[in-house]
Design an enzyme around this catalytic site. Structure first.
Site, PDB file in Angstrom:
ATOM      1  N   HIS A 120      43.881  32.103  43.335  1.00 11.98           N
ATOM      2  CA  HIS A 120      43.821  32.057  44.121  1.00 11.98           C
ATOM      3  C   HIS A 120      42.373  32.212  45.037  1.00 11.98           C
ATOM      4  O   HIS A 120      42.459  32.240  46.042  1.00 11.98           O
ATOM      5  CB  HIS A 120      44.541  33.281  45.195  1.00 11.98           C
ATOM      6  CG  HIS A 120      44.256  34.661  45.010  1.00 11.98           C
ATOM      7  ND1 HIS A 120      44.353  34.996  43.672  1.00 11.98           N
ATOM      8  CD2 HIS A 120      43.472  35.118  45.504  1.00 11.98           C
ATOM      9  CE1 HIS A 120      44.142  36.258  43.750  1.00 11.98           C
ATOM     10  NE2 HIS A 120      43.566  36.256  44.709  1.00 11.98           N
ATOM     11  N   ASP A 178      47.153  32.409  37.609  1.00 14.17           N
ATOM     12  CA  ASP A 178      46.105  32.839  38.781  1.00 14.17           C
ATOM     13  C   ASP A 178      44.915  32.829  37.765  1.00 14.17           C
ATOM     14  O   ASP A 178      44.015  33.295  38.213  1.00 14.17           O
ATOM     15  CB  ASP A 178      46.990  34.057  39.755  1.00 14.17           C
ATOM     16  CG  ASP A 178      45.816  33.820  40.534  1.00 14.17           C
ATOM     17  OD1 ASP A 178      44.945  33.177  41.205  1.00 14.17           O
ATOM     18  OD2 ASP A 178      46.166  35.231  41.099  1.00 14.17           O
ATOM     19  N   SER A 224      39.739  41.130  43.686  1.00 13.45           N
ATOM     20  CA  SER A 224      40.179  39.645  42.698  1.00 13.45           C
ATOM     21  C   SER A 224      39.286  38.865  42.066  1.00 13.45           C
ATOM     22  O   SER A 224      38.037  38.211  42.141  1.00 13.45           O
ATOM     23  CB  SER A 224      41.355  38.674  43.475  1.00 13.45           C
ATOM     24  OG  SER A 224      42.105  39.472  44.208  1.00 13.45           O
TER      25      SER A 224
END
Length: 303
Positions: free
Chosen positions: A45, A75, A154
């Site tokens: 993402h 992911d 992230s």
């Protein structure tokens, strides 16, 4: 300096040079060097549909990268730096983690390169439903931690006390709650496939699950202690068509015991697509057998 601080500072010194800030035209995040020839791990993402971007390390060096491959279901994404990179981080094995264990998160929250937070493993084996419009992805077997995470973390490293990367931070789930993709046998296979093919063909069932204890009578009969509780069934999915329901306790799939999310995830690769998958669940105290037919996870809108 106390023992806790010594561990955290040691892990920070080891990993800070190996975690870069990553930027694409759609946003920013972090990435971890994991090979000596410039391959880096981050989140799918984070890179989205981008094919390239820039990276910056804590020592001030910067450069460009290209996207090698992405797997939205886990992911995970692999990118490769075009220039020289620091020595790689050592990948560990999240299967050895226990609840309460110290972990350290290294990343670039809010654009602040080289930030470190510490906490403990709060839970294991979570499933993370990730939605974008009507599209739904289920990120399985995630690590839950209370190490403070913020936007930009992230793609950064979640490390154990030895500085080994046991997870890739993926989401901020709420105040004091963060999630990370585990580094284990399953994800190592995904990473290798991304490096080789640029994508992973995945089978899709459409279940959101959580580990749950077996009832005493089944525990005594099987010697097993856990199975997978179905928390949500994605509308229109193969799981719905097979008759699976929220509340079911998944015991077996494909003739194999299902003890945790990874047990089911191991079955969800290319060879399972379009093939009957027998599943046994416990429902209202009775054993129920169903047949599901996983479909290929097609291209969905990026997170």
């Amino acid at each position: 300096m106390d023992a806790y601080s010594q561990i955290v500072s040691s892990v920070a010194a080891r990993l800070l040079p190996k975690v870069a800030g990553l930027r694409t035209e759609r946003g920013s995040g972090s990435a971890v060097v994991f090979t000596s020839d410039g391959f880096m791990l981050t989140n799918a993402h984070v890179v989205g549909r981008s094919r390239a971007g820039t990276i910056a390390f804590a020592d001030g060096t910067s450069g460009d990268f290209e996207v090698v491959g992405t797997d939205p279901l886990s992911d995970l994404a692999v990118v490769r730096a075009e220039g020289a990179t620091p020595e790689p981080a050592v990948l560990g094995d999240s299967d050895g983690l226990v609840v309460g264990q110290l972990v350290v998160a290294v990343g670039n929250p809010l654009g602040l390169t080289g930030s470190v937070t510490a906490g403990v493993v709060s839970a294991l084996g979570r499933s993370l439903p990730a939605r974008s419009g009507s599209a739904v992805r289920l990120i399985e077997d995630v690590i839950q931690t209370d190490a403070a995470l913020n936007p930009g973390n992230s793609g950064g490293a979640l490390a154990d006390a030895e500085g080994k990367v046991v997870g890739i931070n993926t989401a901020v789930a709420g105040v004091g709650l963060g999630l990370a993709v585990p580094v284990n046998t399953t994800t190592r296979s995904i990473i290798a496939t991304l490096m080789r093919d640029g994508r992973v063909r995945r089978a899709y069932l459409g279940l959101v699950t959580s580990p749950a204890p077996l009832p005493d009578h089944l525990h005594r009969r099987t010697g097993r202690s856990t199975a997978l509780r179905v928390m949500e069934v994605v509308p229109g999915s193969p799981a719905v068509r097979a008759g699976l329901r929220a509340g079911d306790l998944v015991l077996n799939a494909g003739g194999r015991a299902v003890d945790d999310a990874q047990s089911l995830q191991r079955l969800m690769f290319a060879e399972a697509i379009g093939r009957p998958l027998p599943i046994t669940v416990l429902r209202n105290g009775a054993l129920v057998d169903v047949i599901a037919e996983p479909v290929e996870l097609g291209p969905l809108s990026q997170l």
